[in-house]
Design an enzyme around this catalytic site. Structure first.
Site, PDB file in Angstrom:
ATOM      1  N   LYS A  33       1.926  12.153  -6.332  1.00 18.00           N
ATOM      2  CA  LYS A  33       1.990  10.917  -5.475  1.00 18.00           C
ATOM      3  C   LYS A  33       2.512   9.684  -6.011  1.00 18.00           C
ATOM      4  O   LYS A  33       1.732   9.204  -6.716  1.00 18.00           O
ATOM      5  CB  LYS A  33       0.607  10.919  -4.830  1.00 18.00           C
ATOM      6  CG  LYS A  33       0.541  10.416  -3.244  1.00 18.00           C
ATOM      7  CD  LYS A  33       1.499   9.061  -3.199  1.00 18.00           C
ATOM      8  CE  LYS A  33       0.637   7.761  -3.294  1.00 18.00           C
ATOM      9  NZ  LYS A  33       1.165   6.591  -3.155  1.00 18.00           N
ATOM     10  N   SER A  86      -5.008   0.202  -9.791  1.00 15.56           N
ATOM     11  CA  SER A  86      -5.912  -0.973  -9.983  1.00 15.56           C
ATOM     12  C   SER A  86      -7.287  -0.655  -9.746  1.00 15.56           C
ATOM     13  O   SER A  86      -7.800   0.549  -9.498  1.00 15.56           O
ATOM     14  CB  SER A  86      -5.754  -1.991  -8.624  1.00 15.56           C
ATOM     15  OG  SER A  86      -5.851  -1.267  -7.451  1.00 15.56           O
ATOM     16  N   CYS A 107      -1.074  -2.193 -18.371  1.00 11.88           N
ATOM     17  CA  CYS A 107      -2.540  -2.260 -18.327  1.00 11.88           C
ATOM     18  C   CYS A 107      -3.048  -2.405 -19.895  1.00 11.88           C
ATOM     19  O   CYS A 107      -4.112  -2.685 -20.033  1.00 11.88           O
ATOM     20  CB  CYS A 107      -3.099  -1.035 -17.969  1.00 11.88           C
ATOM     21  SG  CYS A 107      -2.603   0.451 -19.042  1.00 11.88           S
ATOM     22  N   GLU A 161      -7.439  -9.966 -13.051  1.00 14.30           N
ATOM     23  CA  GLU A 161      -6.151  -9.176 -13.593  1.00 14.30           C
ATOM     24  C   GLU A 161      -5.166 -10.158 -13.038  1.00 14.30           C
ATOM     25  O   GLU A 161      -5.030 -10.049 -11.908  1.00 14.30           O
ATOM     26  CB  GLU A 161      -6.115  -7.953 -13.333  1.00 14.30           C
ATOM     27  CG  GLU A 161      -4.943  -7.196 -14.223  1.00 14.30           C
ATOM     28  CD  GLU A 161      -4.652  -5.848 -13.737  1.00 14.30           C
ATOM     29  OE1 GLU A 161      -5.219  -5.238 -12.777  1.00 14.30           O
ATOM     30  OE2 GLU A 161      -4.338  -5.114 -14.651  1.00 14.30           O
ATOM     31  N   PHE A 181       2.891   1.756  -9.719  1.00 15.90           N
ATOM     32  CA  PHE A 181       4.325   1.230  -9.914  1.00 15.90           C
ATOM     33  C   PHE A 181       4.686   0.692 -11.408  1.00 15.90           C
ATOM     34  O   PHE A 181       5.961   0.781 -11.564  1.00 15.90           O
ATOM     35  CB  PHE A 181       4.374   0.060  -8.949  1.00 15.90           C
ATOM     36  CG  PHE A 181       4.214  -1.484  -9.584  1.00 15.90           C
ATOM     37  CD1 PHE A 181       5.091  -2.056 -10.543  1.00 15.90           C
ATOM     38  CD2 PHE A 181       2.741  -1.879  -9.213  1.00 15.90           C
ATOM     39  CE1 PHE A 181       4.508  -3.103 -11.102  1.00 15.90           C
ATOM     40  CE2 PHE A 181       2.446  -3.171  -9.864  1.00 15.90           C
ATOM     41  CZ  PHE A 181       3.309  -3.759 -10.794  1.00 15.90           C
ATOM     42  N   GLU A 217       4.660   4.122  -3.628  1.00 22.14           N
ATOM     43  CA  GLU A 217       5.770   3.890  -2.938  1.00 22.14           C
ATOM     44  C   GLU A 217       6.601   2.786  -3.124  1.00 22.14           C
ATOM     45  O   GLU A 217       7.656   2.734  -2.473  1.00 22.14           O
ATOM     46  CB  GLU A 217       4.956   3.975  -1.407  1.00 22.14           C
ATOM     47  CG  GLU A 217       4.243   2.539  -1.140  1.00 22.14           C
ATOM     48  CD  GLU A 217       2.973   2.559  -1.637  1.00 22.14           C
ATOM     49  OE1 GLU A 217       2.494   3.032  -2.503  1.00 22.14           O
ATOM     50  OE2 GLU A 217       1.961   2.094  -1.009  1.00 22.14           O
TER      51      GLU A 217
HETATM   52  P1  NAD Z   1      -2.370   0.173  -7.086  1.00 18.38           P
HETATM   53  O1  NAD Z   1      -3.948   0.434  -7.172  1.00 18.38           O
HETATM   54  O2  NAD Z   1      -2.105  -0.698  -5.871  1.00 18.38           O
HETATM   55  O3  NAD Z   1      -1.597   1.448  -6.424  1.00 18.38           O
HETATM   56  C1  NAD Z   1      -1.871   2.639  -7.150  1.00 18.38           C
HETATM   57  C2  NAD Z   1      -1.910   4.042  -6.199  1.00 18.38           C
HETATM   58  O4  NAD Z   1      -2.798   3.856  -5.266  1.00 18.38           O
HETATM   59  C3  NAD Z   1      -0.418   3.878  -5.658  1.00 18.38           C
HETATM   60  O5  NAD Z   1       0.233   5.451  -5.599  1.00 18.38           O
HETATM   61  C4  NAD Z   1      -0.761   3.456  -4.189  1.00 18.38           C
HETATM   62  O6  NAD Z   1       0.173   3.794  -3.234  1.00 18.38           O
HETATM   63  C5  NAD Z   1      -2.213   3.630  -3.910  1.00 18.38           C
HETATM   64  N1  NAD Z   1      -2.882   2.879  -3.030  1.00 18.38           N
HETATM   65  C6  NAD Z   1      -2.889   1.677  -2.983  1.00 18.38           C
HETATM   66  N2  NAD Z   1      -3.789   0.994  -2.379  1.00 18.38           N
HETATM   67  C7  NAD Z   1      -4.465   2.093  -2.072  1.00 18.38           C
HETATM   68  C8  NAD Z   1      -5.512   2.321  -0.885  1.00 18.38           C
HETATM   69  N3  NAD Z   1      -6.197   1.180  -0.488  1.00 18.38           N
HETATM   70  N4  NAD Z   1      -6.169   3.303  -0.827  1.00 18.38           N
HETATM   71  C9  NAD Z   1      -5.657   4.487  -1.079  1.00 18.38           C
HETATM   72  N5  NAD Z   1      -4.482   4.557  -2.203  1.00 18.38           N
HETATM   73  C10 NAD Z   1      -3.986   3.469  -2.399  1.00 18.38           C
HETATM   74  O7  NAD Z   1      -1.777  -0.261  -8.395  1.00 18.38           O
HETATM   75  P2  NAD Z   1      -0.433  -0.633  -8.720  1.00 18.38           P
HETATM   76  O8  NAD Z   1      -0.360  -1.965  -8.248  1.00 18.38           O
HETATM   77  O9  NAD Z   1       0.703   0.349  -8.230  1.00 18.38           O
HETATM   78  O10 NAD Z   1      -0.388  -0.646 -10.208  1.00 18.38           O
HETATM   79  C11 NAD Z   1      -0.902  -1.848 -11.008  1.00 18.38           C
HETATM   80  C12 NAD Z   1      -2.304  -1.246 -11.508  1.00 18.38           C
HETATM   81  O11 NAD Z   1      -2.560  -0.096 -12.062  1.00 18.38           O
HETATM   82  C13 NAD Z   1      -2.853  -2.642 -12.343  1.00 18.38           C
HETATM   83  O12 NAD Z   1      -4.320  -2.934 -11.879  1.00 18.38           O
HETATM   84  C14 NAD Z   1      -2.836  -1.859 -13.850  1.00 18.38           C
HETATM   85  O13 NAD Z   1      -3.539  -2.522 -14.723  1.00 18.38           O
HETATM   86  C15 NAD Z   1      -3.304  -0.593 -13.326  1.00 18.38           C
HETATM   87  N6  NAD Z   1      -2.613   0.244 -14.370  1.00 18.38           N
HETATM   88  C16 NAD Z   1      -3.619   1.008 -15.128  1.00 18.38           C
HETATM   89  C17 NAD Z   1      -3.452   1.666 -16.178  1.00 18.38           C
HETATM   90  C18 NAD Z   1      -4.521   2.268 -17.221  1.00 18.38           C
HETATM   91  O14 NAD Z   1      -4.142   3.071 -17.973  1.00 18.38           O
HETATM   92  N7  NAD Z   1      -5.740   1.855 -17.058  1.00 18.38           N
HETATM   93  C19 NAD Z   1      -2.078   2.060 -16.352  1.00 18.38           C
HETATM   94  C20 NAD Z   1      -1.101   1.710 -15.444  1.00 18.38           C
HETATM   95  C21 NAD Z   1      -1.337   0.899 -14.512  1.00 18.38           C
END
Ligand code: NAD
Length: 489
Positions: free
Chosen positions: A178, A231, A286, A380, A154, A181
């Protein structure tokens, strides 16, 4: 004049060049700026995903047969459309993600830079050829993989899709995106602009949804490679599931970036850099500073950091966090640390912005006397919060950094080259800053962390993406029948 572009009111998927509704249930999309409902996003099904994959498979034949130069022209036009619509795209990021309009503009500008890199692929991807035996040549070419997928988080609704989509497309793949959401609007705008740039139908699709689509992407037999950003918990699940189906995968996870501050650091520059790093995009990056490790006597710098933090005004130059749950989680971390003996120097809890009472705001927060065993030092937080851990010397500071399970970024603030070099060598992170609080490598340098911040061998952007989105074809050629016979003939 910019063309007036309206965000879609009803969110559709984008399949085979058309915006298509899904028959699935929909989820409300809230603007974190004020909590209002701005759209409804479909939680699409495997059947929607499969339709996009089948269209992509069909389109791939023609797309992969084009030259790199031809394909880069589509991204060249798309890049110009991003520039044309910069204001509307930034407004959309601001509205769906909650970051400030200035931060949203910077995000779109970064997307433009990413496209410029993708357009330079014809200059970068040159094949190798050598006469390995008399009359026999060996050559290596980079070939596309086929249908690939990109799963986004997000926090950068416009930039993260542009980390992967332009490079993967120029290199000859068809891409299924994808989006998160929580912030689906920017991705549909990307689809609109790629269509306007003339991209052939099926080459790019957007499938909205959550877990079901992510799992479907990992399992689908016709998807060859998956990039994931999100994450660590989900990055691990995706990496294990995608690779168990023998797919190529790079999965970027969360972070806990440590900034080591020495007493000789330039006070004003360090204070403003550390605070900008921890509070930019409301700490939802991140690359954000999460822990400042203060070595020896750094109180004068901490005092300046507090002054800097007080200049940040939620709702003005500090954006919102993504949701009510995120606000509660962040404030829970602060409460728990305070109870455990940490000292809250600047307190961003219970922030309410006038006329935006429904919004999700946390003010800048600086917490001193944090110890490495506290939960706030280990997990985090993903909010505008920095924990200060005190260290007696550089060795102890580096040990504290090394002990954290993540490894996205680390930084050192000092005027000593020797100290900086020591941290550059010993910090356990993929991206290091010396007097730089957000050490994001810019194109053509690739982006990617270590440890629990990234799973998979390649980085996600820059030159590393060429290896990820292509496979090498090795060909041995002999045309001259008169060439002397040898073991390679
Ligand atoms: P998230 O892991 O909750 O969601 C990421 C994606 O995974 C979304 O498209 C979501 O729909 C999907 N998703 C969520 N739960 C899932 C599950 N149980 N099974 C399968 N798919 C699932 O992450 P977020 O909250 O959208 O983003 C924030 C996180 O992203 C933070 O931890 C941040 O550090 C990380 N991030 C990392 C980088 C990097 O370069 N390392 C860059 C941006 C964000």
């Amino acid at each position: 004049m910019n063309a007036e572009v309206k965000a879609p009111e009803v969110i559709n998927n984008f399949i085979n060049g058309n915006f298509k509704p899904s028959t699935s249930n929909a989820l409300d999309v809230l603007s974190p700026l004020d909590g209002s409902v701005i759209a409804a996003v479909p939680l699409s099904t495997y059947a929607d995903l499969d339709e996009a994959v089948q269209a992509a498979k069909k389109a791939w034949k023609g797309w992969s047969a084009m030259t790199l130069k031809e394909r880069s022209q589509y991204i060249f036009r798309y890049r110009n459309l991003l520039l044309r619509d910069r204001d509307q795209l930034s407004e959309l990021v601001h509205r769906e993600n909650g970051k400030t309009i200035e931060e949203s503009r910077a995000e779109v500008d970064k997307s433009i830079e990413l496209c410029e890199f993708a357009c330079s692929m014809p200059q970068i991807v040159s094949h190798e050829v050598q006469e390995v035996s008399k009359g026999v040549e060996c050559r290596i070419e980079r070939k596309p993989l086929g249908v690939v997928a990109s799963i986004a988080p997000f926090n950068f609704p416009n930039m993260v899709p542009n980390w992967t989509v332009p490079n993967a497309l120029v290199l000859g793949n068809c891409v299924i995106l994808k989006p998160s959401e929580v912030v689906p609007l920017s991705s549909l705008k990307i689809a609109e602009l790629l269509k306007e740039a003339g991209l052939p139908d099926g080459v790019f699709s957007v499938i909205n949804g959550g877990r079901e689509i992510v799992e479907g992407i990992c399992d689908h037999p016709d998807i060859k490679a998956v990039s994931f950003v999100g994450s660590t918990k989900v990055a691990k699940l995706v990496y294990v599931r995608a690779t168990s189906h023998l797919k190529r995968c790079v999965a970027l996870g969360g972070a806990k970036n440590h900034l080591i501050v020495l007493p000789d650091a330039h006070p004003e520059m360090t204070a403003s850099n550390v605070v900008a790093s921890m509070a930019g995009c409301a700490g939802q990056r991140c690359m954000a500073a999460a822990v400042m490790v203060g070595v020896d006597k750094v109180q004068h710098i901490i005092d300046r950091m507090c002054e800097e933090a007080h200049k940040l005004v939620p709702g003005q130059n500090l954006g919102s966090v993504i949701s009510k749950e995120a606000k509660e989680r962040i404030e829970g971390f602060i409460n728990e640390a305070e109870k455990a003996g940490a000292k809250v120097l600047v307190d961003g809890r219970n922030t309410v912005v006038a006329n935006k009472e429904g919004g999700f705001y946390v003010g800048p927060t600086i917490i001193d006397n944090v110890t490495p065993d506290m939960r706030i030092a280990k997990e985090e937080v993903f909010g505008p919060v920095i924990s200060i851990i005190r260290a007696k010397d550089l060795d102890q500071a580096i040990e504290i950094e090394n002990a954290n399970p993540y490894g996205n970024a680390a930084a050192v603030f000092t005027q000593s080259g020797g100290v900086a070099k020591e941290v550059m060598e010993r910090a356990s992170a993929g991206m290091i800053g010396v007097n730089v609080g957000v050490p994001v490598p810019r194109e053509p340098f690739p982006f990617g962390g270590w440890n629990d911040s990234k799973f998979g061998t390649c980085d996600i952007t820059g030159k590393s993406s060429i290896e990820f989105w292509t496979q090498s074809k090795k060909t041995s050629v002999k045309w001259n029948p008169e060439a002397k016979i040898n073991w390679m003939s």
